[in-house]
Design a protein around this motif. Sequence first.
Motif, PDB file in Angstrom:
ATOM      1  N   THR A  27      -1.706 -28.701   9.159  1.00 24.05           N
ATOM      2  CA  THR A  27      -3.065 -28.948   8.661  1.00 24.05           C
ATOM      3  C   THR A  27      -3.617 -30.182   9.364  1.00 24.05           C
ATOM      4  O   THR A  27      -3.057 -31.275   9.211  1.00 24.05           O
ATOM      5  CB  THR A  27      -3.032 -29.193   7.130  1.00 24.05           C
ATOM      6  N   ALA A  56      -2.688 -22.543   2.243  1.00 30.02           N
ATOM      7  CA  ALA A  56      -3.494 -23.554   2.934  1.00 30.02           C
ATOM      8  C   ALA A  56      -4.120 -24.470   1.898  1.00 30.02           C
ATOM      9  O   ALA A  56      -4.666 -24.018   0.901  1.00 30.02           O
ATOM     10  CB  ALA A  56      -4.589 -22.865   3.742  1.00 30.02           C
ATOM     11  N   ASN A  96      -3.662 -32.650   0.003  1.00 38.51           N
ATOM     12  CA  ASN A  96      -2.406 -31.923   0.164  1.00 38.51           C
ATOM     13  C   ASN A  96      -1.344 -32.370  -0.819  1.00 38.51           C
ATOM     14  O   ASN A  96      -0.492 -31.597  -1.206  1.00 38.51           O
ATOM     15  CB  ASN A  96      -1.855 -32.145   1.574  1.00 38.51           C
ATOM     16  N   SER A 147     -11.296 -29.513   7.827  1.00 41.06           N
ATOM     17  CA  SER A 147      -9.850 -29.277   7.685  1.00 41.06           C
ATOM     18  C   SER A 147      -9.535 -28.000   8.452  1.00 41.06           C
ATOM     19  O   SER A 147     -10.176 -26.969   8.218  1.00 41.06           O
ATOM     20  CB  SER A 147      -9.469 -29.033   6.233  1.00 41.06           C
ATOM     21  N   VAL A 198      -6.529 -25.471   9.204  1.00 43.69           N
ATOM     22  CA  VAL A 198      -5.158 -25.083   8.848  1.00 43.69           C
ATOM     23  C   VAL A 198      -4.721 -23.980   9.812  1.00 43.69           C
ATOM     24  O   VAL A 198      -5.367 -22.930   9.897  1.00 43.69           O
ATOM     25  CB  VAL A 198      -5.093 -24.588   7.385  1.00 43.69           C
TER      26      VAL A 198
END
Length: 502
Positions: free
Chosen positions: A392, A50, A55, A341, A343
């Motif tokens: 995500t 994750a 990213n 965020s 995930v």
Amino acid sequence: MKPVAIIGAGITGLTAAFYLKRKGIPVTVYEASGRVGGVIQSLRQDGYLAEFGPNTLLETSPKIGQLVRDAGLQSRRLDPDPKAEARYVVRYQRPIAMPGSPLGFLTTKLFTAGAKLAVLREPFMPRRRDGVEESIAQFVVRRLNQEFLDHAIDALVAGIYAGDPHQLSLTHAFPKLKALEDNYGSLIKGQIFGAGARKRSGEVAKDRAPKFSFDEGLQILPDTLAARLGDAVKLNTTVTKLTQTADGWVLTLSEGRVPRAPEIGDSQISPLRNKTQAEHSAVIYCGTAFRLGELQVSLIGAPNSDSAQFTTADTPNRSSALQSRLDLSPFSEIRYPPVASVVLGFRREDVAHPCEGFGMLIPKIEGFKILGTIFSSSLFPNRAPAGHLTLTSYIGGERYPELALLPAEKLVALVCEDLRVLLGVTGKPAFQHCVLYPKAIPQYNVGYGRYRGLMTEIESKAAGLFFAGHYRDGVSLGDTIVSGVNIVERVEKHLKITNGRE
Ligand SMILES: Cc1cc2nc3c(=O)[nH]c(=O)nc-3n(C[C@H](O)[C@H](O)[C@H](O)COP(=O)(O)OP(=O)(O)OC[C@H]3O[C@@H](n4cnc5c(N)ncnc54)[C@H](O)[C@@H]3O)c2cc1C
């Protein structure tokens, strides 16, 4: 030689420290939290990888690939699956692939005939010459049309800044777009005729830059740089005060945890204690703008009456020269909206959409709660166990700041509902992890030049104090690495001048 102090062990501070050390200049990096990397946070758990912060890293400058090689990480670099180039934008409540060619643009369902016509007209639109600073929304409506703003730029802005296109400054948040109009009179002409100049400079436009990560995620990069710096990195150490002296700077340090981003499994903030002091030849501030606003800075010499940021609160310093205090509180005004965020891992058969590609961006007008979703396990291998995928998603930003603050189970429910409609996700997540960034990304809104101007002014008056990082030189990871690389040259020049004087 006294070491150079670097405040903040995010990627900017670590890059600057790494290159200063390579040049034989001693450094000490002070980090308020208990870990390095700042907003970069990768977690390997239950076969998933994750990424809560960034990213991907866009290679917009040769300096980025050079850092990877210099850090010895070339063999761990991961370039994305070529199939993962597709990017989707949501329209008519479903993800539609963004066109990758002029023919694709003419045939895409993402835009109506009116928007396509606006693009064909764009080279003939007059450039703005009155010097008034525009928002990106004003610029797009002026040169293209409202549909482009509502269905494309709004989504893009959410993806980069989690921001509001009506507030973000064209000049400060999208300087390359502004330069295209200034230099070529048109975005389209600039794309075509500016290609040669870009090639010569080695810079690559963000939409064309190769993106990459590492086998165990982006956290590898700050971890490796920190390992090369060894004991020079002091964790759980907050710099609260800078005092200029005749031959450098004295830093007041407090032990205690003031994390930039809540750390996984530990979001406690403990009180600061144990004040100590350390002497340095120069200081590079690579922290956040909101903490900069809290920093106390005293300079040698009488306050300059021309300048608003100097207060008259004079105090004698160690060398008993007159000290003037800098008022850095304007930096606290810079908006950093919260972003959560989320995930999630799903069984492949529970997701109807192929999820092949980079991910999808969602304009506000479509009425979903999430700002966008990255198809993380399509992008890079080993981000989900066999037969599973990782998605995500981001919630909050300027669009819905209050939603980012919801408890984890509510965030997961909101994301699952949007993913059900958009990607045909049916089952319950097999993996879930949320991280809140209470102050995520600085908004380079209209008027941001005031803060940049203030930094330049302070640097010119406070010899040996430098500013670098996401609040000054651009918010992308690539921008911050370039900022960290570039500041080294300026610090080195300063040290040569001051050492020459001694
Ligand atoms: C959710 C999210 C997603 C993102 N996604 C992407 C992406 O996909 N691609 C991309 O290119 N960019 C992305 N970004 C942006 C990019 O990650 C950041 O701009 C960049 O990592 C910032 O690095 P930095 O070193 O400048 O600052 P930070 O990472 O904020 O580090 C600053 C450090 O300074 C420390 N500090 C502050 N004040 C003090 C003090 N007084 N004393 C000691 N230490 C102090 C803080 O604790 C912190 O660790 C994302 C950002 C976020 C938040």
